[in-house]
Design a protein around this motif. Structure first.
Motif, PDB file in Angstrom:
ATOM      1  N   THR A 133     -30.696 -24.701  14.699  1.00 25.56           N
ATOM      2  CA  THR A 133     -30.409 -24.707  16.122  1.00 25.56           C
ATOM      3  C   THR A 133     -30.141 -23.275  16.547  1.00 25.56           C
ATOM      4  O   THR A 133     -29.256 -22.610  16.005  1.00 25.56           O
ATOM      5  CB  THR A 133     -29.177 -25.580  16.434  1.00 25.56           C
ATOM      6  OG1 THR A 133     -29.396 -26.888  15.906  1.00 25.56           O
ATOM      7  CG2 THR A 133     -28.941 -25.682  17.920  1.00 25.56           C
ATOM      8  N   SER A 134     -30.906 -22.807  17.527  1.00 20.87           N
ATOM      9  CA  SER A 134     -30.749 -21.428  17.990  1.00 20.87           C
ATOM     10  C   SER A 134     -29.430 -21.266  18.738  1.00 20.87           C
ATOM     11  O   SER A 134     -28.822 -22.236  19.199  1.00 20.87           O
ATOM     12  CB  SER A 134     -31.916 -21.047  18.906  1.00 20.87           C
ATOM     13  OG  SER A 134     -31.831 -21.760  20.129  1.00 20.87           O
ATOM     14  N   ALA A 135     -29.015 -20.020  18.877  1.00 19.83           N
ATOM     15  CA  ALA A 135     -27.791 -19.720  19.631  1.00 19.83           C
ATOM     16  C   ALA A 135     -27.942 -20.209  21.070  1.00 19.83           C
ATOM     17  O   ALA A 135     -27.001 -20.748  21.657  1.00 19.83           O
ATOM     18  CB  ALA A 135     -27.495 -18.224  19.591  1.00 19.83           C
ATOM     19  N   TYR A 136     -29.141 -20.046  21.630  1.00 18.66           N
ATOM     20  CA  TYR A 136     -29.382 -20.506  22.997  1.00 18.66           C
ATOM     21  C   TYR A 136     -29.206 -22.021  23.096  1.00 18.66           C
ATOM     22  O   TYR A 136     -28.569 -22.518  24.026  1.00 18.66           O
ATOM     23  CB  TYR A 136     -30.789 -20.115  23.461  1.00 18.66           C
ATOM     24  CG  TYR A 136     -31.127 -20.671  24.822  1.00 18.66           C
ATOM     25  CD1 TYR A 136     -30.640 -20.063  25.980  1.00 18.66           C
ATOM     26  CD2 TYR A 136     -31.906 -21.812  24.970  1.00 18.66           C
ATOM     27  CE1 TYR A 136     -30.920 -20.578  27.232  1.00 18.66           C
ATOM     28  CE2 TYR A 136     -32.197 -22.337  26.211  1.00 18.66           C
ATOM     29  CZ  TYR A 136     -31.703 -21.719  27.342  1.00 18.66           C
ATOM     30  OH  TYR A 136     -31.974 -22.233  28.579  1.00 18.66           O
ATOM     31  N   GLU A 137     -29.767 -22.765  22.141  1.00 23.63           N
ATOM     32  CA  GLU A 137     -29.644 -24.220  22.157  1.00 23.63           C
ATOM     33  C   GLU A 137     -28.191 -24.664  22.027  1.00 23.63           C
ATOM     34  O   GLU A 137     -27.762 -25.634  22.657  1.00 23.63           O
ATOM     35  CB  GLU A 137     -30.491 -24.863  21.056  1.00 23.63           C
ATOM     36  CG  GLU A 137     -31.967 -24.844  21.348  1.00 23.63           C
ATOM     37  CD  GLU A 137     -32.360 -25.677  22.562  1.00 23.63           C
ATOM     38  OE1 GLU A 137     -31.736 -26.722  22.815  1.00 23.63           O
ATOM     39  OE2 GLU A 137     -33.304 -25.269  23.259  1.00 23.63           O
ATOM     40  N   ARG A 138     -27.391 -23.949  21.213  1.00 19.26           N
ATOM     41  CA  ARG A 138     -25.965 -24.278  21.088  1.00 19.26           C
ATOM     42  C   ARG A 138     -25.235 -24.011  22.401  1.00 19.26           C
ATOM     43  O   ARG A 138     -24.405 -24.820  22.839  1.00 19.26           O
ATOM     44  CB  ARG A 138     -25.332 -23.491  19.942  1.00 19.26           C
ATOM     45  CG  ARG A 138     -25.772 -23.976  18.571  1.00 19.26           C
ATOM     46  CD  ARG A 138     -24.964 -23.368  17.452  1.00 19.26           C
ATOM     47  NE  ARG A 138     -25.018 -21.919  17.412  1.00 19.26           N
ATOM     48  CZ  ARG A 138     -25.937 -21.208  16.757  1.00 19.26           C
ATOM     49  NH1 ARG A 138     -26.879 -21.821  16.071  1.00 19.26           N
ATOM     50  NH2 ARG A 138     -25.900 -19.887  16.773  1.00 19.26           N
ATOM     51  N   ARG A 139     -25.543 -22.886  23.045  1.00 17.21           N
ATOM     52  CA  ARG A 139     -24.926 -22.570  24.344  1.00 17.21           C
ATOM     53  C   ARG A 139     -25.338 -23.588  25.394  1.00 17.21           C
ATOM     54  O   ARG A 139     -24.514 -24.044  26.192  1.00 17.21           O
ATOM     55  CB  ARG A 139     -25.331 -21.166  24.801  1.00 17.21           C
ATOM     56  CG  ARG A 139     -24.758 -20.064  23.934  1.00 17.21           C
ATOM     57  CD  ARG A 139     -25.326 -18.699  24.280  1.00 17.21           C
ATOM     58  NE  ARG A 139     -24.983 -18.323  25.635  1.00 17.21           N
ATOM     59  CZ  ARG A 139     -25.798 -17.676  26.466  1.00 17.21           C
ATOM     60  NH1 ARG A 139     -26.993 -17.322  26.085  1.00 17.21           N
ATOM     61  NH2 ARG A 139     -25.400 -17.371  27.666  1.00 17.21           N
ATOM     62  N   LEU A 140     -26.610 -23.951  25.398  1.00 15.95           N
ATOM     63  CA  LEU A 140     -27.123 -24.925  26.352  1.00 15.95           C
ATOM     64  C   LEU A 140     -26.409 -26.265  26.186  1.00 15.95           C
ATOM     65  O   LEU A 140     -25.980 -26.876  27.164  1.00 15.95           O
ATOM     66  CB  LEU A 140     -28.631 -25.089  26.165  1.00 15.95           C
ATOM     67  CG  LEU A 140     -29.339 -26.008  27.143  1.00 15.95           C
ATOM     68  CD1 LEU A 140     -29.198 -25.509  28.571  1.00 15.95           C
ATOM     69  CD2 LEU A 140     -30.805 -26.124  26.767  1.00 15.95           C
ATOM     70  N   LEU A 198     -29.531 -28.435  35.013  1.00 19.38           N
ATOM     71  CA  LEU A 198     -28.527 -27.572  35.625  1.00 19.38           C
ATOM     72  C   LEU A 198     -27.952 -26.605  34.595  1.00 19.38           C
ATOM     73  O   LEU A 198     -27.709 -25.434  34.903  1.00 19.38           O
ATOM     74  CB  LEU A 198     -27.416 -28.403  36.265  1.00 19.38           C
ATOM     75  CG  LEU A 198     -26.357 -27.609  37.030  1.00 19.38           C
ATOM     76  CD1 LEU A 198     -26.975 -26.709  38.091  1.00 19.38           C
ATOM     77  CD2 LEU A 198     -25.348 -28.566  37.657  1.00 19.38           C
ATOM     78  N   ALA A 199     -27.759 -27.049  33.374  1.00 21.56           N
ATOM     79  CA  ALA A 199     -27.258 -26.174  32.308  1.00 21.56           C
ATOM     80  C   ALA A 199     -28.223 -25.013  32.074  1.00 21.56           C
ATOM     81  O   ALA A 199     -27.789 -23.867  31.885  1.00 21.56           O
ATOM     82  CB  ALA A 199     -27.052 -26.969  31.021  1.00 21.56           C
ATOM     83  N   VAL A 200     -29.518 -25.279  32.109  1.00 25.53           N
ATOM     84  CA  VAL A 200     -30.522 -24.212  31.957  1.00 25.53           C
ATOM     85  C   VAL A 200     -30.367 -23.190  33.082  1.00 25.53           C
ATOM     86  O   VAL A 200     -30.389 -21.979  32.851  1.00 25.53           O
ATOM     87  CB  VAL A 200     -31.953 -24.802  31.942  1.00 25.53           C
ATOM     88  CG1 VAL A 200     -33.003 -23.708  32.086  1.00 25.53           C
ATOM     89  CG2 VAL A 200     -32.183 -25.604  30.672  1.00 25.53           C
ATOM     90  N   ARG A 201     -30.168 -23.660  34.289  1.00 21.74           N
ATOM     91  CA  ARG A 201     -30.020 -22.744  35.439  1.00 21.74           C
ATOM     92  C   ARG A 201     -28.727 -21.938  35.342  1.00 21.74           C
ATOM     93  O   ARG A 201     -28.698 -20.753  35.668  1.00 21.74           O
ATOM     94  CB  ARG A 201     -30.077 -23.533  36.738  1.00 21.74           C
ATOM     95  CG  ARG A 201     -31.473 -24.151  36.930  1.00 21.74           C
ATOM     96  CD  ARG A 201     -31.655 -24.731  38.268  1.00 21.74           C
ATOM     97  NE  ARG A 201     -31.611 -23.651  39.257  1.00 21.74           N
ATOM     98  CZ  ARG A 201     -31.797 -23.826  40.549  1.00 21.74           C
ATOM     99  NH1 ARG A 201     -32.057 -25.026  41.014  1.00 21.74           N
ATOM    100  NH2 ARG A 201     -31.725 -22.831  41.386  1.00 21.74           N
ATOM    101  N   VAL A 202     -27.637 -22.587  34.906  1.00 23.57           N
ATOM    102  CA  VAL A 202     -26.357 -21.888  34.751  1.00 23.57           C
ATOM    103  C   VAL A 202     -26.488 -20.791  33.703  1.00 23.57           C
ATOM    104  O   VAL A 202     -26.071 -19.642  33.930  1.00 23.57           O
ATOM    105  CB  VAL A 202     -25.229 -22.876  34.366  1.00 23.57           C
ATOM    106  CG1 VAL A 202     -23.978 -22.138  33.914  1.00 23.57           C
ATOM    107  CG2 VAL A 202     -24.916 -23.795  35.537  1.00 23.57           C
ATOM    108  N   LEU A 203     -27.083 -21.101  32.554  1.00 19.30           N
ATOM    109  CA  LEU A 203     -27.248 -20.088  31.511  1.00 19.30           C
ATOM    110  C   LEU A 203     -28.148 -18.955  31.971  1.00 19.30           C
ATOM    111  O   LEU A 203     -27.896 -17.787  31.655  1.00 19.30           O
ATOM    112  CB  LEU A 203     -27.809 -20.700  30.229  1.00 19.30           C
ATOM    113  CG  LEU A 203     -26.816 -21.484  29.397  1.00 19.30           C
ATOM    114  CD1 LEU A 203     -27.494 -22.009  28.143  1.00 19.30           C
ATOM    115  CD2 LEU A 203     -25.619 -20.641  29.024  1.00 19.30           C
TER     116      LEU A 203
END
Length: 53
Positions: A9-16, A37-42
């Motif tokens: 799991t990438s760091a981006y996927e964990r943050r998402l 919405l999580a994608v837009r927030v990140l």
């Protein structure tokens, strides 16, 4: 014989996932709307200069 599957799991996927979980817990959103919405927030957070964060 036991087969073990390792998934990375990438760091981006964990943050998402973290942002999506917060949105799901704190709003009426669930599933795909929360993820969208999580994608837009990140994306917005990633565009804030490092020195400002």
């Amino acid at each position: 014989m036991t087969t073990t599957t390792h998934t990375h799991t990438s760091a981006y996927e964990r943050r998402l996932k973290m942002v999506q979980d917060v949105l799901t817990d704190r709003t009426e959103l669930a599933g795909e709307p929360a993820r969208d919405l999580a994608v837009r927030v990140l994306s917005a957070l990633d565009h804030i200069p490092e020195r400002v964060r």
